[in-house]
Design a protein around this motif. Structure first.
Motif, mmCIF file in Angstrom:
data_model
loop_
_atom_site.group_PDB
_atom_site.id
_atom_site.type_symbol
_atom_site.label_atom_id
_atom_site.label_comp_id
_atom_site.label_asym_id
_atom_site.label_seq_id
_atom_site.Cartn_x
_atom_site.Cartn_y
_atom_site.Cartn_z
ATOM 1 N N ILE A 151 -13.540 53.119 96.434
ATOM 2 C CA ILE A 151 -12.247 53.181 95.755
ATOM 3 C C ILE A 151 -12.136 52.006 94.794
ATOM 4 C CG2 ILE A 151 -9.740 53.040 96.077
ATOM 5 C CD1 ILE A 151 -10.156 54.309 98.839
ATOM 6 N N LYS A 152 -11.706 52.269 93.562
ATOM 7 C CA LYS A 152 -11.556 51.180 92.601
ATOM 8 C C LYS A 152 -10.422 50.263 93.033
ATOM 9 C CE LYS A 152 -8.936 54.084 89.333
ATOM 10 N NZ LYS A 152 -8.925 54.661 87.976
ATOM 11 N N ASP A 153 -10.559 48.986 92.730
ATOM 12 C CA ASP A 153 -9.630 47.969 93.221
ATOM 13 C C ASP A 153 -8.190 48.220 92.774
ATOM 14 O OD1 ASP A 153 -11.664 46.656 94.520
ATOM 15 O OD2 ASP A 153 -12.043 45.242 92.884
ATOM 16 N N GLU A 154 -8.022 48.793 91.577
ATOM 17 C CA GLU A 154 -6.670 49.015 91.061
ATOM 18 C C GLU A 154 -5.877 50.005 91.914
ATOM 19 O OE1 GLU A 154 -9.366 49.619 87.479
ATOM 20 O OE2 GLU A 154 -9.714 48.954 89.536
ATOM 21 N N LEU A 155 -6.584 50.859 92.653
ATOM 22 C CA LEU A 155 -5.900 51.854 93.478
ATOM 23 C C LEU A 155 -5.449 51.311 94.831
ATOM 24 C CD1 LEU A 155 -7.856 55.213 93.064
ATOM 25 C CD2 LEU A 155 -5.421 54.849 92.702
ATOM 26 N N LYS A 156 -6.087 50.246 95.286
ATOM 27 C CA LYS A 156 -5.837 49.788 96.654
ATOM 28 C C LYS A 156 -4.391 49.393 96.922
ATOM 29 C CE LYS A 156 -10.631 48.712 97.665
ATOM 30 N NZ LYS A 156 -11.621 47.699 98.110
ATOM 31 N N PRO A 157 -3.667 48.793 95.971
ATOM 32 C CA PRO A 157 -2.243 48.530 96.233
ATOM 33 C C PRO A 157 -1.422 49.796 96.479
ATOM 34 C CG PRO A 157 -3.023 47.227 94.376
ATOM 35 C CD PRO A 157 -4.111 48.205 94.691
ATOM 36 N N LEU A 158 -1.912 50.939 96.002
ATOM 37 C CA LEU A 158 -1.175 52.193 96.148
ATOM 38 C C LEU A 158 -1.514 52.925 97.441
ATOM 39 C CD1 LEU A 158 -1.583 53.528 92.490
ATOM 40 C CD2 LEU A 158 0.375 52.307 93.441
ATOM 41 N N ILE A 159 -2.752 52.740 97.934
ATOM 42 C CA ILE A 159 -3.186 53.540 99.081
ATOM 43 C C ILE A 159 -3.624 52.719 100.281
ATOM 44 C CG2 ILE A 159 -3.858 55.453 97.588
ATOM 45 C CD1 ILE A 159 -6.751 54.661 97.929
ATOM 46 N N GLU B 148 -12.302 50.983 101.850
ATOM 47 C CA GLU B 148 -13.477 50.855 101.008
ATOM 48 C C GLU B 148 -13.803 52.163 100.301
ATOM 49 O OE1 GLU B 148 -18.190 49.618 101.319
ATOM 50 O OE2 GLU B 148 -16.759 48.883 102.802
ATOM 51 N N THR B 149 -13.680 53.297 101.014
ATOM 52 C CA THR B 149 -14.011 54.598 100.431
ATOM 53 C C THR B 149 -12.831 55.556 100.560
ATOM 54 O OG1 THR B 149 -14.867 55.569 102.474
ATOM 55 C CG2 THR B 149 -16.422 54.285 101.133
ATOM 56 N N TYR B 150 -12.865 56.622 99.762
ATOM 57 C CA TYR B 150 -11.842 57.665 99.859
ATOM 58 C C TYR B 150 -11.882 58.325 101.235
ATOM 59 C CZ TYR B 150 -11.333 57.140 94.839
ATOM 60 O OH TYR B 150 -11.106 56.614 93.592
#
Length: 330
Positions: A105-113, A117-119
């Motif tokens: 998962i790209k770092d920019e998505l982690k605050p949202l989800i 580490e992976t989908y």
């Protein structure tokens, strides 16, 4: 009330116009990037825009970008192409097939989800309702924290199989649909498991007339297509130009067979143009103009020879059917 949600605004369905129903415009799928599969990275927005302009030059007006969160969307870049060209673009919330979820998962998505580490880790850890909430936000607030909203929700399944996590995302998409009324699109691997998908959606009380199934021409079976059409769902023939899978004569025969059986209002057409080698301005491929410039005239001739009104059918497949299929009906 009925409307279509493009990236930046809701429009009346009569405004949509000539539409490709399943494309990819700018995407960098982590699964393929991690494996060095450069052909599957549409990573130059300027080149993508040139192909969109070719489509527009021949009369194209709208594109459904079927790129989900796990396929490396670049939402701002796609929005900018829409702004630069005036082409209406419908974005996609939801998920793809499960083997892609092994990607990081790209770092920019982690605050949202969350800090996964992976989908796959995220989908496994989250509840169905938590996944549905993520999809609902992408429809009602914006994709990946942008202000640009999704106009359809998507799930996917594998080849001749549906994994437990794919069932989980399907149920999440169904619940997001109930909340938002966004149309539902499915990825079918090589056109398989469509009927099984529809049975699962029915178990979530989904009206199947809100559903379109992708890649139906990858499974060139008229009996199978009729079974799906009889449920009220839309069939997306989105492999136009991919002769390695089947000649165009096969696709046209399948489509006309459905028309002959009375299902002309449930057919969508597109190219699923997701490789550099398919794009004209990346790598000299047929490009986004191919369907509207070359396939449409051929289909009209073939349909007319078979005793149909080819012009009327093209209007259905590219204008009136997408306008109905991609409507939010509240």
């Amino acid at each position: 009330m009925s409307f279509i949600r493009t990236l930046d605004k809701d429009i009346a369905k009569e405004e949509l116009g000539f539409t490709y129903s399943h494309e990819h415009i700018v995407c960098r799928p982590a699964f393929w990037s991690e494996r060095g599969e450069n052909d599957l990275l549409l990573d130059d927005p300027a080149k993508s825009e040139l192909d969109v302009r070719d489509f527009q030059k021949h009369g194209g007006q709208a594109i459904v970008d079927a790129t989900a969160v796990d396929y490396g969307r670049d939402v701002p870049a796609v929005y900018q192409i829409s702004q630069n060209t005036g082409i209406k673009i419908i974005g996609t919330a939801g998920f793809n097939k499960s083997f892609l979820w092994k990607a990081r998962i790209k770092d920019e998505l982690k605050p949202l989800i969350g800090d996964y580490e992976t989908y796959e880790q995220w989908i496994e850890a989250a509840s169905v309702n938590e996944l549905a909430d993520f999809v609902i936000k992408e429809v009602e607030e914006g994709l990946e924290g942008t202000p640009f909203k999704a106009g359809q929700v998507k799930f996917g399944t594998g080849y001749n199989r549906i994994s437990p996590l794919e069932v989980k995302t399907l149920r999440a998409i169904a619940r997001a649909h109930h909340e938002t009324k966004a149309p539902i699109h499915s990825h079918t691997e090589v056109g398989t498991m469509g009927l099984e998908q529809l049975e699962l959606l029915k178990s979530e009380q989904i009206d199947l007339s809100f559903v379109s199934l992708g890649h139906m021409d990858r499974n060139p079976d008229p009996y199978y297509h009729e079974q799906i059409a009889s449920t009220g769902a839309y069939l997306s023939f989105d492999g136009i130009g991919k002769i390695k899978y089947a000649p165009e004569s096969t696709r046209i025969s399948l489509i006309l067979d459905l028309v002959r059986k009375g299902y002309e209002n449930q057919i969508l057409i597109s190219g699923d143009t997701a490789r550099k080698t398919y794009y004209k301005h990346y790598d000299h491929g047929l490009g986004l103009e191919h369907i509207i410039a070359n396939w449409v005239p051929r289909f009209k001739l073939e349909a007319d020879k078979a005793g149909f009104d080819g012009e009327k059918l093209i209007e259905k497949f590219f204008v009136s059917n997408p306008a109905e299929c991609f409507s939010f009906k509240r």
